[in-house]
Scaffold this motif. Structure first.
Motif, PDB file in Angstrom:
ATOM      1  N   LEU A  12     -11.406  -3.396  -3.164  1.00  0.00           N
ATOM      2  CA  LEU A  12     -11.305  -4.511  -2.222  1.00  0.00           C
ATOM      3  C   LEU A  12     -10.077  -4.368  -1.331  1.00  0.00           C
ATOM      4  CD1 LEU A  12     -12.435  -7.298  -1.344  1.00  0.00           C
ATOM      5  CD2 LEU A  12     -10.877  -8.296  -3.006  1.00  0.00           C
ATOM      6  N   ILE A  13      -8.948  -3.991  -1.916  1.00  0.00           N
ATOM      7  CA  ILE A  13      -7.718  -3.813  -1.139  1.00  0.00           C
ATOM      8  C   ILE A  13      -7.879  -2.675  -0.131  1.00  0.00           C
ATOM      9  CG2 ILE A  13      -5.290  -3.107  -1.307  1.00  0.00           C
ATOM     10  CD1 ILE A  13      -5.214  -4.619  -4.005  1.00  0.00           C
ATOM     11  N   ALA A  14      -8.479  -1.568  -0.562  1.00  0.00           N
ATOM     12  CA  ALA A  14      -8.682  -0.440   0.347  1.00  0.00           C
ATOM     13  C   ALA A  14      -9.621  -0.829   1.492  1.00  0.00           C
ATOM     14  CB  ALA A  14      -9.241   0.756  -0.415  1.00  0.00           C
ATOM     15  N   GLY A  15     -10.685  -1.564   1.176  1.00  0.00           N
ATOM     16  CA  GLY A  15     -11.613  -2.015   2.213  1.00  0.00           C
ATOM     17  C   GLY A  15     -10.968  -2.986   3.176  1.00  0.00           C
ATOM     18  N   ALA A  16     -10.129  -3.890   2.663  1.00  0.00           N
ATOM     19  CA  ALA A  16      -9.430  -4.843   3.528  1.00  0.00           C
ATOM     20  C   ALA A  16      -8.456  -4.122   4.451  1.00  0.00           C
ATOM     21  CB  ALA A  16      -8.693  -5.879   2.681  1.00  0.00           C
ATOM     22  N   ALA A  17      -7.780  -3.115   3.933  1.00  0.00           N
ATOM     23  CA  ALA A  17      -6.846  -2.358   4.768  1.00  0.00           C
ATOM     24  C   ALA A  17      -7.588  -1.638   5.888  1.00  0.00           C
ATOM     25  CB  ALA A  17      -6.081  -1.352   3.914  1.00  0.00           C
ATOM     26  N   THR A  18      -8.764  -1.115   5.584  1.00  0.00           N
ATOM     27  CA  THR A  18      -9.575  -0.461   6.612  1.00  0.00           C
ATOM     28  C   THR A  18      -9.990  -1.457   7.684  1.00  0.00           C
ATOM     29  OG1 THR A  18     -10.398   1.107   4.980  1.00  0.00           O
ATOM     30  CG2 THR A  18     -11.662   0.898   7.011  1.00  0.00           C
ATOM     31  N   GLY A  19     -10.420  -2.636   7.261  1.00  0.00           N
ATOM     32  CA  GLY A  19     -10.813  -3.671   8.217  1.00  0.00           C
ATOM     33  C   GLY A  19      -9.658  -4.149   9.080  1.00  0.00           C
ATOM     34  N   ILE A  20      -8.498  -4.325   8.490  1.00  0.00           N
ATOM     35  CA  ILE A  20      -7.321  -4.759   9.258  1.00  0.00           C
ATOM     36  C   ILE A  20      -6.931  -3.682  10.265  1.00  0.00           C
ATOM     37  CG2 ILE A  20      -4.853  -5.273   9.070  1.00  0.00           C
ATOM     38  CD1 ILE A  20      -5.519  -6.615   6.366  1.00  0.00           C
ATOM     39  N   GLY A  21      -6.957  -2.422   9.847  1.00  0.00           N
ATOM     40  CA  GLY A  21      -6.637  -1.329  10.770  1.00  0.00           C
ATOM     41  C   GLY A  21      -7.617  -1.250  11.920  1.00  0.00           C
ATOM     42  N   GLY A  22      -8.897  -1.437  11.618  1.00  0.00           N
ATOM     43  CA  GLY A  22      -9.909  -1.426  12.674  1.00  0.00           C
ATOM     44  C   GLY A  22      -9.725  -2.583  13.639  1.00  0.00           C
ATOM     45  N   ALA A  23      -9.377  -3.762  13.123  1.00  0.00           N
ATOM     46  CA  ALA A  23      -9.154  -4.932  13.980  1.00  0.00           C
ATOM     47  C   ALA A  23      -7.954  -4.715  14.895  1.00  0.00           C
ATOM     48  CB  ALA A  23      -8.959  -6.175  13.124  1.00  0.00           C
ATOM     49  N   LEU A  24      -6.906  -4.077  14.376  1.00  0.00           N
ATOM     50  CA  LEU A  24      -5.727  -3.801  15.210  1.00  0.00           C
ATOM     51  C   LEU A  24      -6.088  -2.905  16.384  1.00  0.00           C
ATOM     52  CD1 LEU A  24      -2.915  -3.281  12.562  1.00  0.00           C
ATOM     53  CD2 LEU A  24      -3.076  -5.107  14.236  1.00  0.00           C
ATOM     54  N   ALA A  37       2.799   5.866  13.840  1.00  0.00           N
ATOM     55  CA  ALA A  37       3.462   6.639  12.787  1.00  0.00           C
ATOM     56  C   ALA A  37       3.723   5.765  11.562  1.00  0.00           C
ATOM     57  CB  ALA A  37       4.771   7.226  13.305  1.00  0.00           C
ATOM     58  N   GLY A  38       4.167   4.535  11.780  1.00  0.00           N
ATOM     59  CA  GLY A  38       4.403   3.617  10.667  1.00  0.00           C
ATOM     60  C   GLY A  38       3.124   3.268   9.931  1.00  0.00           C
ATOM     61  N   ALA A  39       2.051   3.021  10.677  1.00  0.00           N
ATOM     62  CA  ALA A  39       0.773   2.680  10.063  1.00  0.00           C
ATOM     63  C   ALA A  39       0.220   3.850   9.256  1.00  0.00           C
ATOM     64  CB  ALA A  39      -0.226   2.255  11.136  1.00  0.00           C
ATOM     65  N   LEU A  40       0.347   5.061   9.781  1.00  0.00           N
ATOM     66  CA  LEU A  40      -0.126   6.240   9.048  1.00  0.00           C
ATOM     67  C   LEU A  40       0.709   6.475   7.791  1.00  0.00           C
ATOM     68  CD1 LEU A  40      -0.928   8.692  11.973  1.00  0.00           C
ATOM     69  CD2 LEU A  40      -2.554   7.604  10.429  1.00  0.00           C
ATOM     70  N   GLY A  41       2.013   6.255   7.904  1.00  0.00           N
ATOM     71  CA  GLY A  41       2.877   6.383   6.726  1.00  0.00           C
ATOM     72  C   GLY A  41       2.531   5.363   5.659  1.00  0.00           C
ATOM     73  N   LEU A  42       2.263   4.119   6.083  1.00  0.00           N
ATOM     74  CA  LEU A  42       1.873   3.078   5.143  1.00  0.00           C
ATOM     75  C   LEU A  42       0.548   3.425   4.463  1.00  0.00           C
ATOM     76  CD1 LEU A  42       2.356   0.236   3.947  1.00  0.00           C
ATOM     77  CD2 LEU A  42       1.006  -0.652   5.854  1.00  0.00           C
ATOM     78  N   SER A  43      -0.419   3.885   5.248  1.00  0.00           N
ATOM     79  CA  SER A  43      -1.722   4.215   4.650  1.00  0.00           C
ATOM     80  C   SER A  43      -1.600   5.399   3.689  1.00  0.00           C
ATOM     81  CB  SER A  43      -2.761   4.486   5.727  1.00  0.00           C
ATOM     82  OG  SER A  43      -2.459   5.657   6.435  1.00  0.00           O
ATOM     83  N   ALA A  44      -0.769   6.365   4.011  1.00  0.00           N
ATOM     84  CA  ALA A  44      -0.559   7.492   3.098  1.00  0.00           C
ATOM     85  C   ALA A  44       0.082   7.009   1.800  1.00  0.00           C
ATOM     86  CB  ALA A  44       0.315   8.553   3.760  1.00  0.00           C
ATOM     87  N   GLY A  45       1.039   6.116   1.913  1.00  0.00           N
ATOM     88  CA  GLY A  45       1.676   5.563   0.711  1.00  0.00           C
ATOM     89  C   GLY A  45       0.697   4.797  -0.155  1.00  0.00           C
ATOM     90  N   VAL A  46      -0.176   4.020   0.471  1.00  0.00           N
ATOM     91  CA  VAL A  46      -1.185   3.272  -0.279  1.00  0.00           C
ATOM     92  C   VAL A  46      -2.138   4.225  -0.986  1.00  0.00           C
ATOM     93  CG1 VAL A  46      -3.181   1.734  -0.022  1.00  0.00           C
ATOM     94  CG2 VAL A  46      -1.035   1.180   1.119  1.00  0.00           C
ATOM     95  N   MET A  47      -2.563   5.285  -0.299  1.00  0.00           N
ATOM     96  CA  MET A  47      -3.478   6.242  -0.919  1.00  0.00           C
ATOM     97  C   MET A  47      -2.817   6.962  -2.096  1.00  0.00           C
ATOM     98  SD  MET A  47      -5.720   7.887   2.148  1.00  0.00           S
ATOM     99  CE  MET A  47      -4.575   7.847   3.509  1.00  0.00           C
ATOM    100  N   ILE A  48      -1.555   7.310  -1.953  1.00  0.00           N
ATOM    101  CA  ILE A  48      -0.844   7.972  -3.048  1.00  0.00           C
ATOM    102  C   ILE A  48      -0.705   7.024  -4.231  1.00  0.00           C
ATOM    103  CG2 ILE A  48       1.399   8.894  -3.756  1.00  0.00           C
ATOM    104  CD1 ILE A  48       1.603  10.090  -0.911  1.00  0.00           C
ATOM    105  N   PHE A  49      -0.380   5.749  -3.945  1.00  0.00           N
ATOM    106  CA  PHE A  49      -0.246   4.773  -5.023  1.00  0.00           C
ATOM    107  C   PHE A  49      -1.571   4.572  -5.747  1.00  0.00           C
ATOM    108  CE2 PHE A  49      -0.845   0.396  -6.437  1.00  0.00           C
ATOM    109  CZ  PHE A  49       0.102   0.365  -7.453  1.00  0.00           C
ATOM    110  N   ILE A  50      -2.665   4.455  -5.001  1.00  0.00           N
ATOM    111  CA  ILE A  50      -3.967   4.251  -5.631  1.00  0.00           C
ATOM    112  C   ILE A  50      -4.351   5.466  -6.472  1.00  0.00           C
ATOM    113  CG2 ILE A  50      -6.440   4.024  -5.148  1.00  0.00           C
ATOM    114  CD1 ILE A  50      -5.683   2.115  -2.891  1.00  0.00           C
ATOM    115  N   SER A  51      -4.042   6.660  -5.977  1.00  0.00           N
ATOM    116  CA  SER A  51      -4.316   7.871  -6.771  1.00  0.00           C
ATOM    117  C   SER A  51      -3.556   7.821  -8.081  1.00  0.00           C
ATOM    118  CB  SER A  51      -3.899   9.119  -5.996  1.00  0.00           C
ATOM    119  OG  SER A  51      -4.658   9.261  -4.839  1.00  0.00           O
TER     120      SER A  51
END
Length: 98
Positions: A12-24, A37-51
């Motif tokens: 759910l969190i990953a899907g919400a992040a995708t939706g928020i990014g698409g809306a932006l 650059a900040g958004a890509l860094g944040l998304s990379a951090g989230v993916m690493i944390f989820i892994s």
């Protein structure tokens, strides 16, 4: 049952992040490179944390069966060493081949 709930929550969190990014992207006319650059860094951090969050409990169970002391530390060190190896490979492969 607890694992299913946590997997659903992470999905759910990953899907919400995708939706928020698409809306932006839809509602913002011009996106600055600093913001991107900040958004890509944040998304990379989230993916690493989820892994890490997905793999850690299973790795803990596996290493706990071996009787190895300080298994949690070994798991964390192995995870970050793996990230370091991937980073090293990224630097060693020439950019035109990457």
């Amino acid at each position: 049952m607890n694992g299913i709930i946590s997997a659903l929550l992470l999905t759910l969190i990953a899907g919400a992040a995708t939706g928020i990014g698409g809306a932006l992207v839809l509602f913002k006319k011009k996106i600055s490179s600093d913001f991107l650059a900040g958004a890509l860094g944040l998304s990379a951090g989230v993916m690493i944390f989820i892994s890490m969050a997905e793999m850690f409990p299973e790795a803990q169970d596996m290493i706990g069966g071996t009787g190895m002391p300080h298994g949690e530390v070994f798991i964390l060190v192995a995870f970050f060493v793996g990230m370091g190896i991937i980073t090293l490979i990224d630097f060693l492969i020439p950019e035109y081949e990457n």
